[in-house]
Design a protein around this motif. Structure first.
Motif, mmCIF file in Angstrom:
data_model
loop_
_atom_site.group_PDB
_atom_site.id
_atom_site.type_symbol
_atom_site.label_atom_id
_atom_site.label_comp_id
_atom_site.label_asym_id
_atom_site.label_seq_id
_atom_site.Cartn_x
_atom_site.Cartn_y
_atom_site.Cartn_z
ATOM 1 N N GLU A 14 -20.478 -36.405 53.885
ATOM 2 C CA GLU A 14 -20.638 -37.833 53.613
ATOM 3 C C GLU A 14 -19.529 -38.577 54.347
ATOM 4 O O GLU A 14 -18.350 -38.241 54.211
ATOM 5 N N VAL A 15 -19.915 -39.573 55.141
ATOM 6 C CA VAL A 15 -18.958 -40.339 55.939
ATOM 7 C C VAL A 15 -19.012 -41.803 55.517
ATOM 8 O O VAL A 15 -20.097 -42.392 55.433
ATOM 9 N N ARG A 16 -17.840 -42.392 55.254
ATOM 10 C CA ARG A 16 -17.778 -43.791 54.839
ATOM 11 C C ARG A 16 -17.572 -44.707 56.044
ATOM 12 O O ARG A 16 -17.309 -44.251 57.158
ATOM 13 N N GLU A 17 -17.706 -46.007 55.794
ATOM 14 C CA GLU A 17 -17.581 -47.004 56.862
ATOM 15 C C GLU A 17 -16.227 -46.936 57.557
ATOM 16 O O GLU A 17 -16.114 -47.219 58.752
ATOM 17 N N ASP A 18 -15.174 -46.578 56.815
ATOM 18 C CA ASP A 18 -13.835 -46.533 57.410
ATOM 19 C C ASP A 18 -13.564 -45.232 58.160
ATOM 20 O O ASP A 18 -12.459 -45.003 58.642
ATOM 21 N N GLY A 19 -14.579 -44.361 58.253
ATOM 22 C CA GLY A 19 -14.426 -43.109 58.984
ATOM 23 C C GLY A 19 -13.965 -41.942 58.140
ATOM 24 O O GLY A 19 -13.961 -40.803 58.610
ATOM 25 N N SER A 20 -13.556 -42.198 56.900
ATOM 26 C CA SER A 20 -13.154 -41.085 56.040
ATOM 27 C C SER A 20 -14.389 -40.263 55.675
ATOM 28 O O SER A 20 -15.513 -40.774 55.663
ATOM 29 N N TRP A 21 -14.180 -39.005 55.359
ATOM 30 C CA TRP A 21 -15.299 -38.100 55.120
ATOM 31 C C TRP A 21 -14.936 -37.063 54.064
ATOM 32 O O TRP A 21 -13.778 -36.843 53.753
ATOM 33 N N ARG A 22 -15.973 -36.456 53.516
ATOM 34 C CA ARG A 22 -15.786 -35.353 52.579
ATOM 35 C C ARG A 22 -17.019 -34.465 52.611
ATOM 36 O O ARG A 22 -18.101 -34.886 53.038
ATOM 37 N N ARG A 23 -16.860 -33.240 52.153
ATOM 38 C CA ARG A 23 -17.999 -32.345 51.992
ATOM 39 C C ARG A 23 -18.630 -32.611 50.630
ATOM 40 O O ARG A 23 -17.932 -32.842 49.645
ATOM 41 N N ILE A 24 -19.954 -32.595 50.592
ATOM 42 C CA ILE A 24 -20.689 -32.743 49.343
ATOM 43 C C ILE A 24 -21.666 -31.581 49.226
ATOM 44 O O ILE A 24 -21.827 -30.792 50.166
ATOM 45 N N ASP A 25 -22.330 -31.466 48.077
ATOM 46 C CA ASP A 25 -23.376 -30.462 47.949
ATOM 47 C C ASP A 25 -24.740 -31.140 48.030
ATOM 48 O O ASP A 25 -24.833 -32.355 48.250
ATOM 49 N N ALA A 26 -25.797 -30.366 47.853
ATOM 50 C CA ALA A 26 -27.146 -30.912 47.985
ATOM 51 C C ALA A 26 -27.452 -31.972 46.936
ATOM 52 O O ALA A 26 -28.353 -32.793 47.119
ATOM 53 N N PHE A 27 -26.698 -31.969 45.837
ATOM 54 C CA PHE A 27 -26.896 -32.957 44.781
ATOM 55 C C PHE A 27 -26.064 -34.223 45.012
ATOM 56 O O PHE A 27 -26.102 -35.149 44.206
ATOM 57 N N GLY A 28 -25.282 -34.235 46.097
ATOM 58 C CA GLY A 28 -24.463 -35.393 46.424
ATOM 59 C C GLY A 28 -23.101 -35.396 45.768
ATOM 60 O O GLY A 28 -22.349 -36.360 45.908
ATOM 61 N N ALA A 29 -22.764 -34.323 45.053
ATOM 62 C CA ALA A 29 -21.466 -34.245 44.381
ATOM 63 C C ALA A 29 -20.381 -33.828 45.363
ATOM 64 O O ALA A 29 -20.590 -32.943 46.203
ATOM 65 N N GLY A 30 -19.214 -34.460 45.271
ATOM 66 C CA GLY A 30 -18.117 -34.145 46.171
ATOM 67 C C GLY A 30 -17.636 -32.714 46.030
ATOM 68 O O GLY A 30 -17.465 -32.219 44.922
ATOM 69 N N GLN A 31 -17.411 -32.057 47.167
ATOM 70 C CA GLN A 31 -16.903 -30.690 47.190
ATOM 71 C C GLN A 31 -15.526 -30.613 47.836
ATOM 72 O O GLN A 31 -14.958 -29.527 47.961
ATOM 73 N N SER A 32 -15.009 -31.742 48.254
ATOM 74 C CA SER A 32 -13.661 -31.800 48.820
ATOM 75 C C SER A 32 -13.125 -33.208 48.623
ATOM 76 O O SER A 32 -13.875 -34.133 48.295
#
Length: 200
Positions: free
Chosen positions: A47-65
């Motif tokens: 998942e990548v935000r407008e400001d360029g920050s990112w994180r890993r998520i799972d198939a349910f959309g829950a943050g994994q990092s």
């Protein structure tokens, strides 16, 4: 051949490649790797935000990092291409968000004998996104999965938007429905449950 092409894209990509905002997934590339004679890797969701920050998520959309601001490891992009994003040797695809509703028939009916139904709404995405719908003892537990499928090279199947219903097996679907890949809505009715997902 495809693996060599992807590797060539990686070598040609700029060092500071940055994904546009949104949800990205390797699901479709991973799904048909074996059929195409390539080494399969794990499914990755970003998942990548407008400001360029990112994180890993799972198939349910829950943050994994945690959210990160640095470069995404192993990310590469082909110059002058909107579809050449890669993560290592796997192709990344940008997901489209969908709003979904589902209704499941409860185990116990109404006092007059007519069926009683649950009703739930949630959002997901079309690159392997899932939503779980627990029945809480009143109705069956199940999950839906949404994919915009591009079949393995050589397949005669046409690209399709597919809505899967899973009960006890997260891999093998109980049933599924399909539509044109650019469809604005896809729905399904299995008598014990029904629902649809609409493009946002």
């Amino acid at each position: 051949m495809r693996q060599l092409a992807l590797a060539a894209l990686a070598l040609a990509a700029p060092a500071a490649a940055q994904l546009p905002p949104g949800i990205w997934s390797t699901v479709e590339d991973v799904a048909f790797a074996a059929e195409e004679g390539r080494v399969s890797s794990e499914e990755v969701f970003l998942e990548v935000r407008e400001d360029g920050s990112w994180r890993r998520i799972d198939a349910f959309g829950a943050g994994q990092s945690e959210w990160a601001n640095g470069a995404i490891p192993q990310l590469a992009a082909a110059p002058q291409s909107h579809s050449g994003w890669m993560l290592g040797a796997s192709e990344l695809r940008r997901a489209t968000r969908f709003s979904c509703w589902v209704s499941a028939r409860k185990f116990a009916g109404q006092p007059d004998g007519s069926p009683a139904w649950t009703f739930s709404k949630a959002e997901t995405f079309d690159q392997g996104g899932r939503i779980a719908f627990p029945g809480k003892g009143e109705a069956p537990d199940f999950a839906i999965r949404l994919r915009n499928v591009t079949w393995a090279k050589g397949s005669t199947n046409k690209p399709s938007l597919v809505l899967y219903i899973h009960k006890h097996d997260p891999t093998r679907a109980e049933s599924y429905a399909w539509a044109s890949p650019d469809a604005s809505l896809i729905g399904i009715n299995l008598r014990w449950m029904q629902g649809s997902c609409s493009r946002l």
